[in-house]
Design an enzyme around this catalytic site. Structure first.
Site, PDB file in Angstrom:
ATOM      1  CD  GLU A   1    -106.951 -71.382-130.395  1.00 37.83           C
ATOM      2  OE1 GLU A   1    -107.883 -70.850-131.018  1.00 37.83           O
ATOM      3  OE2 GLU A   1    -106.621 -72.557-130.548  1.00 37.83           O
TER       4      GLU A   1
ATOM      5  N   GLY B   1     -77.484 -65.194-120.157  1.00 32.51           N
ATOM      6  CA  GLY B   1     -76.460 -64.385-120.812  1.00 32.51           C
ATOM      7  C   GLY B   1     -76.217 -64.847-122.236  1.00 32.51           C
TER       8      GLY B   1
END
Length: 401
Positions: free
Chosen positions: A379, A355
């Protein structure tokens, strides 16, 4: 705490190594990671600890002073380290890509010269493909090497070097037209050079400058830099493998190892996000009971745990395929793609479970929320992975009609 992502079929040695790294992460990394990350401070004490554990020589053969372990063992260690702090796993990753490339493609002299000191952690590796205008199109590399007697003169600008400042050896991919006539396919006229330098920033050797750290949203602590070559002279015996024109293939072989690493990082970050989410869900009360007892949160936890399990299984499969000596670009691409996407989703779900507190820098999930996006592009982007996967699938399932 019971853990997800267990790996079947490990030897006693592998189990001991992974257990040792896990204990190190729990005691030495997790308690300090968020504080160091917020300060963007290089984790020197952690790196020194990993060096004492022998992690810098994990995959380097025993004959060169390493532990001679498999890619799978390495990936499982990376998973644990990333669970603690993803930046530390990046320090290890680039080092091992260079060590792997040397082991697979280096001349005997190059192996003898570099690998023992890399295993000891005295030499730290970095590798460099990308450029400011390059993105995912490696064939568009414009940095050049020109032959001049017994040396090559390198000119150009490289981008996104992990460990660019702290490394002392950089594997640099440039275009080398010498010996390759005009019209040669771009990937056949590239060469990898082994560039030795002093750690630090500024001019680190004549003709080579590391300007400074690039400011990033996440993935802090580890230094990410540019590399500028202006008349950088490199002896011919520092061409990886001793022959020009093989750099693209050497780098792609190394990147397959790197993609397994990124998948392992995604697994580790996702595991930590799940741990934080399931713990907070049992502590936070709403409507008279822990939020973990609300069906909506249980559904979310179930989805998160399933994604952690699936990503781990694909990462292990890709590592084992590479260890067997088989081509694994399909498996590595799938693992990298799935693990990075699932990592983002699991981290976001843990963030939602927290929250409003998830938005606070006092909570660890805030750091993970900023770190996960790097895995989506490192990558090779998700789109690049899907291109690789699609092409390989068409090779495997070619229609005969």
């Amino acid at each position: 705490m019971a853990r997800l992502a267990q790996t079947a079929g490990l030897t006693d040695v592998q189990q001991e190594i992974v257990s040792t790294v896990r204990d190190f992460v729990d005691k030495e990394i997790i308690p300090v990671a968020t504080e160091l990350e917020h300060r963007d401070e290089y984790p020197q004490q952690i790196v020194d600890g990993l060096r004492e554990l022998g992690l810098f020589g994990l995959m380097i053969p025993e004959e060169y002073g390493g532990l001679g372990e498999s890619l799978l063992t390495y990936a499982l260690c990376v998973e644990e380290i990333a669970r603690g702090w993803m930046s530390v796993s990046g320090i290890i990753n680039t080092h091992f890509i260079v060590a792997y490339m040397l082991k697979q493609h280096g001349t005997q002299e190059q192996k003898d010269h570099f690998l023992p000191r890399m295993a000891a952690g005295d030499i730290r590796g970095a590798f460099s493909m990308s450029e400011p205008a390059l993105g995912s199109d490696v064939s568009a590399i414009s940095s050049k090497a020109v032959k001049d007697g017994d040396e090559y003169v390198l000119t150009g600008q490289k981008m996104w070097l992990t460990n660019g400042g702290t490394s002392s050896l950089v594997a640099v991919l440039v275009r080398s037209d010498e010996g390759h006539p005009e019209g040669t396919a771009p990937h056949k006229s590239m060469t990898t050079f082994l560039v030795e330098k002093e750690p630090g920033f500024g001019e680190v050797r004549p003709g080579l400058t590391i300007p400074g750290k690039i400011e990033k949203m996440g993935y802090k602590g580890v230094d990410t830099t540019e590399l500028i070559m202006d008349g950088l002279r490199i002896p011919a015996d520092r061409v990886l493998g001793g022959v020009t024109g093989r750099g693209f293939y050497q780098m792609m072989d190394g990147v397959e190892v790197g993609r397994v690493n990124v998948a392992a990082r995604g697994c580790g970050v996702a595991q930590r996000a799940f741990e934080l989410g399931v713990q907070y869900a049992q502590q936070r009360h709403t409507f008279g009971k822990p939020i973990a007892q609300h069906q909506a949160i249980q559904f979310k936890l179930a989805e998160m745990a399933t994604k952690v399990e699936a990503a781990h299984a694909m990462m292990v499969n890709a590592a084992r395929k590479k260890d067997s000596g088989q081509r694994n670009d399909l498996e590595a691409g799938m693992a990298k793609y799935l693990a990075s996407e699932y990592c983002k989703e699991v981290v976001e779900d843990a963030f939602r479970i927290h929250g409003g507190y998830g938005f606070s820098k006092e909570y660890e999930i805030e750091r993970l929320y900023r770190e996960a996006p790097m895995l989506l592009i490192g990558e090779g982007t998700a789109e690049i992975q899907k291109m690789i996967i699609g092409r390989r699938l068409l090779e495997e399932y070619r229609f005969q009609g």
